[in-house]
Design an enzyme around this catalytic site. Sequence first.
Site, PDB file in Angstrom:
ATOM      1  N   ARG A   1       1.197  -1.136  -0.124  1.00 22.93           N
ATOM      2  CA  ARG A   1      -0.292   0.073   0.398  1.00 22.93           C
ATOM      3  C   ARG A   1       1.135   1.006  -0.326  1.00 22.93           C
ATOM      4  O   ARG A   1       1.126   2.049  -0.897  1.00 22.93           O
ATOM      5  CB  ARG A   1      -1.011   0.178   1.117  1.00 22.93           C
ATOM      6  CG  ARG A   1      -2.110   1.203   1.215  1.00 22.93           C
ATOM      7  CD  ARG A   1      -1.727   1.996   1.092  1.00 22.93           C
ATOM      8  NE  ARG A   1      -1.134   2.071   2.939  1.00 22.93           N
ATOM      9  CZ  ARG A   1      -1.087   3.752   3.034  1.00 22.93           C
ATOM     10  NH1 ARG A   1      -0.934   4.692   2.328  1.00 22.93           N
ATOM     11  NH2 ARG A   1      -0.628   3.799   4.340  1.00 22.93           N
ATOM     12  N   GLU A   2       1.545   1.482   1.041  1.00 23.39           N
ATOM     13  CA  GLU A   2       2.074   2.611   1.078  1.00 23.39           C
ATOM     14  C   GLU A   2       3.743   2.457   0.349  1.00 23.39           C
ATOM     15  O   GLU A   2       3.691   3.946  -0.080  1.00 23.39           O
ATOM     16  CB  GLU A   2       2.739   2.994   2.766  1.00 23.39           C
ATOM     17  CG  GLU A   2       3.587   4.223   2.348  1.00 23.39           C
ATOM     18  CD  GLU A   2       3.430   5.513   3.206  1.00 23.39           C
ATOM     19  OE1 GLU A   2       2.288   6.032   3.916  1.00 23.39           O
ATOM     20  OE2 GLU A   2       3.568   6.079   1.354  1.00 23.39           O
TER      21      GLU A   2
ATOM     22  N   HIS B   1      -6.734  -0.611   3.841  1.00 23.91           N
ATOM     23  CA  HIS B   1      -6.071   0.744   4.035  1.00 23.91           C
ATOM     24  C   HIS B   1      -7.529   2.056   3.301  1.00 23.91           C
ATOM     25  O   HIS B   1      -7.741   1.406   2.197  1.00 23.91           O
ATOM     26  CB  HIS B   1      -5.148   1.127   3.150  1.00 23.91           C
ATOM     27  CG  HIS B   1      -4.810   3.283   3.627  1.00 23.91           C
ATOM     28  ND1 HIS B   1      -4.799   3.702   2.315  1.00 23.91           N
ATOM     29  CD2 HIS B   1      -4.639   3.013   4.387  1.00 23.91           C
ATOM     30  CE1 HIS B   1      -4.416   4.899   3.407  1.00 23.91           C
ATOM     31  NE2 HIS B   1      -4.416   4.605   4.472  1.00 23.91           N
TER      32      HIS B   1
ATOM     33  N   ARG C   1      -9.094   0.224  12.583  1.00 22.40           N
ATOM     34  CA  ARG C   1      -8.668   0.959  13.113  1.00 22.40           C
ATOM     35  C   ARG C   1      -8.739   2.264  12.645  1.00 22.40           C
ATOM     36  O   ARG C   1      -9.585   2.952  11.479  1.00 22.40           O
ATOM     37  CB  ARG C   1      -6.828   0.865  12.668  1.00 22.40           C
ATOM     38  CG  ARG C   1      -5.554   1.616  13.097  1.00 22.40           C
ATOM     39  CD  ARG C   1      -4.819   1.861  12.166  1.00 22.40           C
ATOM     40  NE  ARG C   1      -5.247   2.676  10.917  1.00 22.40           N
ATOM     41  CZ  ARG C   1      -4.858   3.319   9.496  1.00 22.40           C
ATOM     42  NH1 ARG C   1      -3.402   2.633   9.987  1.00 22.40           N
ATOM     43  NH2 ARG C   1      -5.232   3.900   9.435  1.00 22.40           N
TER      44      ARG C   1
ATOM     45  N   THR D   1       2.092  11.604   8.946  1.00 26.46           N
ATOM     46  CA  THR D   1       2.284  11.970   6.896  1.00 26.46           C
ATOM     47  C   THR D   1       3.112  12.694   6.211  1.00 26.46           C
ATOM     48  O   THR D   1       3.029  12.487   5.018  1.00 26.46           O
ATOM     49  CB  THR D   1       0.246  12.549   6.876  1.00 26.46           C
ATOM     50  OG1 THR D   1       0.065  11.605   7.742  1.00 26.46           O
ATOM     51  CG2 THR D   1       0.206  12.400   5.372  1.00 26.46           C
TER      52      THR D   1
ATOM     53  N   HIS E   1       3.555   5.531  12.906  1.00 21.88           N
ATOM     54  CA  HIS E   1       3.830   5.842  10.801  1.00 21.88           C
ATOM     55  C   HIS E   1       4.435   6.666  10.318  1.00 21.88           C
ATOM     56  O   HIS E   1       4.229   7.270  10.555  1.00 21.88           O
ATOM     57  CB  HIS E   1       1.866   5.440  10.017  1.00 21.88           C
ATOM     58  CG  HIS E   1       1.453   5.038   9.045  1.00 21.88           C
ATOM     59  ND1 HIS E   1       1.981   4.515   8.015  1.00 21.88           N
ATOM     60  CD2 HIS E   1       2.516   6.684   8.245  1.00 21.88           C
ATOM     61  CE1 HIS E   1       1.589   4.753   6.638  1.00 21.88           C
ATOM     62  NE2 HIS E   1       2.336   6.169   6.207  1.00 21.88           N
TER      63      HIS E   1
ATOM     64  N   HIS F   1       6.662   8.935   8.351  1.00 23.77           N
ATOM     65  CA  HIS F   1       7.643   9.440   7.733  1.00 23.77           C
ATOM     66  C   HIS F   1       8.991   9.631   7.274  1.00 23.77           C
ATOM     67  O   HIS F   1       9.178  10.361   8.308  1.00 23.77           O
ATOM     68  CB  HIS F   1       6.493  10.164   6.071  1.00 23.77           C
ATOM     69  CG  HIS F   1       5.559   9.693   5.585  1.00 23.77           C
ATOM     70  ND1 HIS F   1       6.288   9.054   4.667  1.00 23.77           N
ATOM     71  CD2 HIS F   1       4.746   8.809   5.681  1.00 23.77           C
ATOM     72  CE1 HIS F   1       4.974   8.291   3.842  1.00 23.77           C
ATOM     73  NE2 HIS F   1       4.193   8.170   4.973  1.00 23.77           N
TER      74      HIS F   1
ATOM     75  N   HIS G   1      41.111   0.011   6.226  1.00 22.98           N
ATOM     76  CA  HIS G   1      40.409  -1.095   6.940  1.00 22.98           C
ATOM     77  C   HIS G   1      40.560  -1.808   6.241  1.00 22.98           C
ATOM     78  O   HIS G   1      40.152  -2.937   7.210  1.00 22.98           O
ATOM     79  CB  HIS G   1      39.256  -0.216   6.147  1.00 22.98           C
ATOM     80  CG  HIS G   1      38.624   0.821   6.470  1.00 22.98           C
ATOM     81  ND1 HIS G   1      37.503   1.479   6.948  1.00 22.98           N
ATOM     82  CD2 HIS G   1      39.207   2.066   6.979  1.00 22.98           C
ATOM     83  CE1 HIS G   1      37.161   2.895   7.725  1.00 22.98           C
ATOM     84  NE2 HIS G   1      38.405   3.222   7.284  1.00 22.98           N
TER      85      HIS G   1
HETATM   86  C1  HCA Z   1      -2.098   8.222   2.638  1.00 22.56           C
HETATM   87  C2  HCA Z   1      -1.791   8.486   4.161  1.00 22.56           C
HETATM   88  C3  HCA Z   1      -0.818   8.100   4.996  1.00 22.56           C
HETATM   89  C4  HCA Z   1      -1.725   7.196   5.684  1.00 22.56           C
HETATM   90  C5  HCA Z   1      -1.593   6.631   7.438  1.00 22.56           C
HETATM   91  C6  HCA Z   1      -3.027   5.650   7.900  1.00 22.56           C
HETATM   92  C7  HCA Z   1      -0.034   8.623   5.964  1.00 22.56           C
HETATM   93  O1  HCA Z   1      -0.840   8.046   2.314  1.00 22.56           O
HETATM   94  O2  HCA Z   1      -2.180   7.703   2.318  1.00 22.56           O
HETATM   95  O3  HCA Z   1      -3.407   5.175   7.424  1.00 22.56           O
HETATM   96  O4  HCA Z   1      -2.421   5.597   8.807  1.00 22.56           O
HETATM   97  O5  HCA Z   1       1.362   8.651   6.198  1.00 22.56           O
HETATM   98  O6  HCA Z   1      -0.791   9.369   6.959  1.00 22.56           O
HETATM   99  O7  HCA Z   1       0.350   6.964   4.439  1.00 22.56           O
HETATM  100 CU    CU Z   2       2.411   7.228   4.397  1.00 20.41          CU
END
Ligand code: HCA
Ligand code: CU
Length: 444
Positions: free
Chosen positions: A23-24, A96, A158, A191, A219, A221, A315
């Site tokens: 997904r991501e 998702h 969730r 995000t 989650h 980034h 090294h």
């Molecule tokens: C996305 C954004 C997401 C969702 C993360 C989540 C983010 O690409 O839809 O559903 O918890 O970083 O907010 O990846």
């Molecule tokens: Cu994300």
Amino acid sequence: MSVSLSYKYYQPRKLEIIDTTLREGSQTSLLHDHYKYFFSTADKIEIVRALILFGVKFIELFAPNVSPQEAADFAAIKEARDELVVQSGYAFLLAHVRCHPADVEAAVNAGADGLNMYMGTSEVSRSYNHGQGLDEISRRSLKLIEEVRRNYPDLILRFSGEDAFRTDEDDLFSVYDGIAGSVARFGTPDTVGVATPGAVVRRIRLLRERYPNVDLEGHFHDDRGYALINSMESLRAGVRYVQTTLLGIGERSGITSMTALLFNLFVDKQYEYLDGYHLRGSYPINVLMADKLRKLVPSKEPVSLTNRTHAAGVHQKAMINSASTYEANPLDQFGVTESEILLGPLSGWNVIHYFLKEILGFDIDENTARAITSSFKKQVYNIPFGESPTALLINIAEHEFGLRLINVPEQFRGMIEQNLTEASKTAEVGEVTHASGVILRSKR
Ligand code: HCA
Ligand code: CU
């Protein structure tokens, strides 16, 4: 065969990885960079199988209504999962979904075990994404979630406030307060990758205290390079579920890499988080992923062969004496069982002597090795692009210095411990290689 799974009977571990590579990870620009654009169904099945066998129990996929192909892939992945759970116990497929009835319906019809629902809660998200105010978000999400809870009591639910780290604390609470009784987990996605480790700890602690009966999910980034440390800190502050991808791929600079997280927990001796993960499969699973992206395991991925590769003369000399001089971390536990010494312009006479004598079997003394090295260093900068420094070195040894091979009797030839391989010829698909170098493989 269809296997019915119930989250009710699953005892979550101290760390549950939620893999979101499909997904991501599918949102990575790397696919575009390599003119691939998407993972094939076969790629996806291979990745999911590898993850389940590795010990991952939660796999996030797109909502099946994203495209007809995603719907078909969801079904194919579910079939592969059903076959595998017989061997490896539970493995849950999470869809998702937006807080939107169409997404929910598509996911439920596809047989998802859970829904990862999200809705933008930050001011930018509210203004530019969906145009709804906070009250509207709360009302709508709550209505939908309660309905889903009623109709499908076994679904793992969730809810995530997208862009949680740019959402005012009180705003986030006002949305989460209403939903807390109806979901198993709250996500708090960073995000746009703005969160610092300190902000993560603070935010997670607040959520932990306020919602004692709801599990938390991280989650993060990597826009600032903080995805890994933020995941580590979030665990310390009370998160149980962490979303990761293979090689950390994802939108922009991606999210936390699964193997980087597990590796760091191991190095920090936080073994209680590692229950049930087959750590030795880490490098192989990274190679698998790199192969799918048509690239090498990146140099910034801790579980990589690059982290066992040595180029500088000082090294290399130390490595020949003892690998521990420049290899401090237990990467072999994560499947990186070899080291590389790259023969090139920075190599010193020690390694050249070692290479020519021990590996190629030339009859050579130390002074000749010094002289060969000095000639090699003069010429190596001028070799044409793509040509190997090894070929140049051998050429110098044979033609400038007239070296001859030691005659090793046939019966002893197989007993030579080290073997040298031209990297580009022997590397498996996707393995980190250095096209013009050589690998001195030291067995462990
Ligand atoms: C996305 C954004 C997401 C969702 C993360 C989540 C983010 O690409 O839809 O559903 O918890 O970083 O907010 O990846
Ligand atoms: Cu994300």
